[in-house]
Design a protein around this motif. Structure first.
Motif, mmCIF file in Angstrom:
data_model
loop_
_atom_site.group_PDB
_atom_site.id
_atom_site.type_symbol
_atom_site.label_atom_id
_atom_site.label_comp_id
_atom_site.label_asym_id
_atom_site.label_seq_id
_atom_site.Cartn_x
_atom_site.Cartn_y
_atom_site.Cartn_z
ATOM 1 N N PRO A 1 0.583 -1.139 0.128
ATOM 2 C CA PRO A 1 -0.146 -0.081 0.150
ATOM 3 C C PRO A 1 0.546 2.016 -0.067
ATOM 4 C CG PRO A 1 -0.895 -1.911 1.530
ATOM 5 C CD PRO A 1 0.543 -2.049 0.904
ATOM 6 N N ALA B 1 2.335 1.868 -3.648
ATOM 7 C CA ALA B 1 0.806 1.976 -4.516
ATOM 8 C C ALA B 1 0.579 3.556 -4.127
ATOM 9 C CB ALA B 1 -0.226 1.270 -3.569
ATOM 10 N N GLN B 2 0.894 3.585 -2.910
ATOM 11 C CA GLN B 2 0.106 5.491 -2.666
ATOM 12 C C GLN B 2 1.392 5.958 -3.439
ATOM 13 O OE1 GLN B 2 -0.421 6.234 1.646
ATOM 14 N NE2 GLN B 2 0.544 8.190 1.270
ATOM 15 N N SER C 1 4.343 0.695 -9.779
ATOM 16 C CA SER C 1 3.863 0.108 -10.707
ATOM 17 C C SER C 1 3.394 -1.281 -9.415
ATOM 18 C CB SER C 1 4.080 0.020 -12.014
ATOM 19 O OG SER C 1 4.859 -0.986 -11.478
ATOM 20 N N PHE D 1 -0.927 -5.605 -2.388
ATOM 21 C CA PHE D 1 -1.153 -4.776 -3.365
ATOM 22 C C PHE D 1 -2.243 -5.231 -4.111
ATOM 23 C CE2 PHE D 1 -1.176 -3.864 -7.731
ATOM 24 C CZ PHE D 1 -0.646 -2.336 -8.138
ATOM 25 N N HIS D 2 -2.513 -6.264 -4.478
ATOM 26 C CA HIS D 2 -4.299 -6.634 -4.906
ATOM 27 C C HIS D 2 -5.270 -6.755 -3.863
ATOM 28 C CE1 HIS D 2 -6.674 -9.585 -6.976
ATOM 29 N NE2 HIS D 2 -7.058 -10.160 -6.286
ATOM 30 N N THR E 1 -6.285 -4.377 -2.184
ATOM 31 C CA THR E 1 -6.210 -2.696 -1.997
ATOM 32 C C THR E 1 -6.470 -2.196 -3.589
ATOM 33 O OG1 THR E 1 -3.819 -1.859 -2.233
ATOM 34 C CG2 THR E 1 -4.099 -2.118 -0.083
ATOM 35 N N THR E 2 -5.874 -2.982 -4.404
ATOM 36 C CA THR E 2 -5.908 -2.070 -5.742
ATOM 37 C C THR E 2 -7.006 -2.953 -6.359
ATOM 38 O OG1 THR E 2 -4.311 -3.609 -7.184
ATOM 39 C CG2 THR E 2 -3.785 -1.287 -5.753
ATOM 40 N N THR E 3 -7.149 -4.245 -6.246
ATOM 41 C CA THR E 3 -8.140 -4.872 -6.757
ATOM 42 C C THR E 3 -9.081 -5.442 -6.259
ATOM 43 O OG1 THR E 3 -6.761 -5.919 -8.555
ATOM 44 C CG2 THR E 3 -8.528 -7.016 -8.491
#
Length: 420
Positions: A54, A57-58, A62, A267-268, A270-272
């Protein structure tokens, strides 16, 4: 008076129950001390670990960069032990490496609180500090394991390592709970990283106190070296790399290449899967609970069946991308628990296996060499997951192939170790 030609009976000293109890109490004190240090340090390291994805990503990273950084961090934690394990064996300064490694971790992690406020350098700083934490793990791990093995010897290394691992995983459980609570109250990643400075200070305080109580085994080894009149070959330890050891290392490369870093999973999430950031540390804490159960179960089975318990590891790893990278929350939760179980099995059994395969004087080197295989696999796995993240069927198939190879090599290693 003694009669000529007659020898008085020689009484050999016996170890009293009190002396044995004293040694046992001292050994348990050292083991518990190392366990408490690991607990505090893991609150720091594992509190930050689920937030790496996270945070990156913030800061605009990528999926490929997240995979490379988190996979590279795990590769550094494993692969650099190839440098620091033999180095510790050569110098016999196990405490120096232990102190330096812990210091690097407890400094790097709280400084992640500064990354979002450093402007253009924020992403570079975050990546550097994430790597710094895991490099600290590489610096201390072989030396600390040698110290722990020496301290636990009077009470049995199996029990000693089991108790230490339980406390270690308790820290891995408490860390995510702590940062989750801070996130729930503040909603700020910076605050979550900053609060980890408290357990970081506790870890170093406990470690310095423990240093005064636990002697460096390097001094004992030097004292036990043969004198100059002894044959020079008597002090030469057997080689670390045997056929069975090499095969186990190759198997470790393949299973590590398939075991995704938690940074990619977070990452998955939070983003997906749109999971709130505050929930991710709770999921990681659940994974650490599963790791504790996996470690205990694999330890019991290892004592009875030996290295064959590792055959379950590739099966668990093959299931992780199927579940953890699925779109449904229920599948992801199951995948996180399977990931934790696989991590626990890998962590608890490998050290016992290496101790059975390698002589004591070369264990630091052996832990470093074996970790290099795992680290190379982790780096390859980070690139694999980053490159194929958007092509899940290909990713699942690639991981399955890697685990089939791991099973084949592992069977060959087990067969060769039995012959040896």
């Amino acid at each position: 008076m003694e009669r000529p030609g007659r020898k008085l009976p020689v009484r050999t000293p016996r170890r009293s129950a009190g002396a044995s109890a004293t040694r046992g109490d001292s050994a348990w004190g050292a083991v518990l001390g190392f366990g408490l240090v690991s607990l505090a340090a893991d609150v720091v390291s594992d509190g930050a670990r689920p937030l790496a994805g996270p945070l990156l990503a913030q800061l605009g990273a990528s999926a490929l960069l997240v995979g490379l950084v988190t996979g590279g961090a795990e590769a550094a934690a494993q692969g650099l032990r190839l440098v620091f394990g033999p180095w510790a064996d050569r110098t016999r300064r196990y405490w120096t490496f232990t102190l330096a490694g812990y210091a690097l971790t407890v400094i790097s992690v709280p400084l992640l609180a500064l990354a979002p406020v450093t402007g253009a350098a924020s992403l570079v700083l975050a990546c550097t500090l994430i790597l710094g934490d895991r490099v600290g793990k590489a610096v201390r791990s072989p030396a600390k394991t040698v110290l722990l093995a020496a301290a636990a010897k009077p009470i049995g290394r199996g029990r000693g390592f089991a108790v230490h691992k339980s406390l270690d995983l308790a820290g891995a459980l408490l860390g995510p709970l702590l940062v989750s609570a801070v996130l729930a109250v503040t909603g700020l990643l910076t605050a979550a990283f900053a609060v980890l400075a408290l357990p970081a200070s506790a870890a170093m305080f406990l470690l310095v106190r423990l240093r005064r109580r636990v002697p460096d085994p390097g001094a004992r080894v030097q004292a036990e070296q043969p004198t100059s009149s002894s044959p020079p070959t008597a002090a030469q330890p057997p080689p670390v790399i045997t056929g069975a050891f090499l095969l186990f290392g190759v198997a470790a490369f393949f299973w590590s290449a398939g075991l995704v870093a938690f940074g990619v999973i977070s990452f998955h999430l939070t983003t997906t899967a749109a999971v709130p950031v505050a929930v991710i540390p709770l999921l990681y804490a659940g994974a650490m609970g599963a790791a504790a159960l996996g470690a205990l179960a694999s330890g019991v089975v290892y004592d009875r069946a030996g290295g064959a318990v590792l055959l379950a590891l590739p099966l668990l790893i093959a299931a992780v991308p199927v579940l953890a990278l699925a779109p449904g929350t229920g599948f992801i939760l199951a995948g996180v628990l399977v990931w934790g179980t696989a991590t626990g099995v890998q962590d608890s059994t490998v050290k016992a296996l290496i101790a059975d395969l390698v002589p004591e004087l070369r264990q630091g080197t052996a832990y470093g060499v074996f970790a290099a295989f795992e680290g190379a696999g982790a780096l390859a796995g980070g690139a694999l997951y980053g490159a194929l993240y958007d092509a899940r069927p290909l990713l699942v198939g690639a991981v399955a192939v890697l685990q089939v190879v791991a099973v084949v090599v592992l069977l060959a290693a087990l067969r060769k170790s039995r012959r040896t």
